[in-house]
Design an enzyme around this catalytic site. Structure first.
Site, mmCIF file in Angstrom:
data_model
loop_
_atom_site.group_PDB
_atom_site.id
_atom_site.type_symbol
_atom_site.label_atom_id
_atom_site.label_comp_id
_atom_site.label_asym_id
_atom_site.label_seq_id
_atom_site.Cartn_x
_atom_site.Cartn_y
_atom_site.Cartn_z
ATOM 1 N N ASP A 36 -12.605 36.329 -11.867
ATOM 2 C CA ASP A 36 -14.092 36.356 -11.717
ATOM 3 C C ASP A 36 -14.583 36.535 -10.333
ATOM 4 O O ASP A 36 -15.374 35.871 -10.034
ATOM 5 C CB ASP A 36 -14.806 35.032 -12.462
ATOM 6 C CG ASP A 36 -14.345 34.897 -13.622
ATOM 7 O OD1 ASP A 36 -14.105 35.944 -14.334
ATOM 8 O OD2 ASP A 36 -14.271 33.776 -14.142
ATOM 9 N N GLU A 203 -19.021 38.186 -22.502
ATOM 10 C CA GLU A 203 -19.161 36.973 -21.390
ATOM 11 C C GLU A 203 -19.317 37.649 -20.141
ATOM 12 O O GLU A 203 -18.925 39.031 -20.058
ATOM 13 C CB GLU A 203 -18.213 35.771 -21.440
ATOM 14 C CG GLU A 203 -17.016 36.356 -21.332
ATOM 15 C CD GLU A 203 -15.867 35.350 -21.389
ATOM 16 O OE1 GLU A 203 -16.139 34.180 -21.905
ATOM 17 O OE2 GLU A 203 -14.865 35.370 -20.936
#
Length: 324
Positions: A36, A203
């Site tokens: 991420d 997401e």
């Protein structure tokens, strides 16, 4: 016969290259520990900062997007002041320069839990040891909500700020932030992307304005744990996009399907030794132009979450849609 075989091979090669994805750009130094990623460049000296999931949010720096990347330490070595499980293992950083202050949004949660909150830390330089944890932003979820408050992403629209967030459940939501975006402006939130099928696996949203459109990039599929159990082929992470003329909704994909009704156009998926790319962001690089950056598994290295590698590609555009 040899000519015919060569001709067939050339046609197959051409067809595969039309649908192929470019390999990630060069990366040297510490290119793993990149789950991420959030990428930003300090204007005062041109230093690149890469923030990533895990512990107190790992910080790596480099003189260029290509590296060499060097690990510097944690932004919040003691974790977050938010009183939730997972507050010493922070997720999904999102870093922006607002005025003269750097804002680092992060998520506090545990895997598979809906007990989550989005926090904020600030710094004037981004260096290790300069971050101050401000704690909760007012964006939180629990089992009574239809969304999960992880994977924050801030976007400025004129003088207004919006925070996008979400994962599984009803996927990706948005909330209005205060004029100084340390806190939400209220409790009202609205859905901007939803995958109606399966476990609603969307997401990691990232919104970016370009040439008259707001582009909503997001990760669809299963993100993690590939070293113990890999999902069915095609069910792993991939990077999708929808667009709208408004930042607050109306997102559609290239085929005209609503992003709130399982829409989404593939930007990057598994190919070659690249597996499960996602957790993406967009950055205007002074050398390479507009790039998409992300994490991925290099199948020649390993499938563990700790082995996720930093990847990036230049973006090309066709009829207003991005590709790599």
């Amino acid at each position: 016969m040899r000519f015919f075989s060569a001709l067939i091979s050339s046609v197959v090669l051409l067809a595969s290259s039309v649908n192929a994805y470019a390999n990630p750009g060069a990366c040297s130094g510490t290119c793993n520990n990149a789950h991420d990623p959030s990428l930003i460049r300090r204007s005062s000296d041109g230093t690149y900062f890469r923030f990533s999931t895990g512990g107190g949010i790992a910080i790596h720096t480099a003189p260029a997007i290509t590296g060499p990347w060097t690990y510097k330490g944690y932004a919040l070595p003691s974790g977050s002041k938010i009183n939730l499980s997972g507050n010493t293992d922070l997720w999904a950083p999102d870093v922006h320069l607002i005025g003269s202050t750097y804002y680092l949004y992060y998520a506090v949660s545990t895997f598979g839990s809906q007990s989550s909150a989005i926090g904020l830390a600030t710094s004037s330089t981004m260096d290790v040891g300069t971050w101050t944890d401000l704690g909760a932003t007012g964006v939180a979820s629990d089992s009574t909500k239809i969304y999960n408050t992880i994977d924050p992403n801030l976007i400025a629209v004129g003088s207004s700020y919006y925070l996008n967030f979400g994962s599984f459940w009803d996927d990706i939501y948005q909330v209005v932030m205060a004029s100084t975006p340390t806190l939400t402006a209220g409790t009202s939130s609205y859905n901007i992307a939803y995958n109606r099928s399966g476990t609603h696996a969307e997401e990691g949203s990232y919104m970016f304005y370009y040439s008259g459109y707001y582009y909503l990039f997001f990760s669809r599929g299963i993100c993690c744990g590939y070293d113990t159990s890999r999902p069915a082929t095609g069910a792993e992470y991939s990077i999708m996009v929808c667009r709208s003329t408004y930042a607050t909704g109306g997102f559609i994909d290239k085929s005209g399907n609503a992003c709130t009704a399982s829409g989404g156009t593939v930007v990057l998926a598994s190919h070659g030794t690249v597996y499960g790319p996602g957790g993406q962001g967009i950055y205007q690089d002074p050398t390479y132009g507009l790039v998409i950056y992300y994490h991925y598994v290099d199948t020649t290295i390993g499938y563990a979450d700790s082995q996720k590698v930093f990847g990036w590609n230049t973006i090309t555009w066709s009829s207003g849609w991005p590709s790599v």
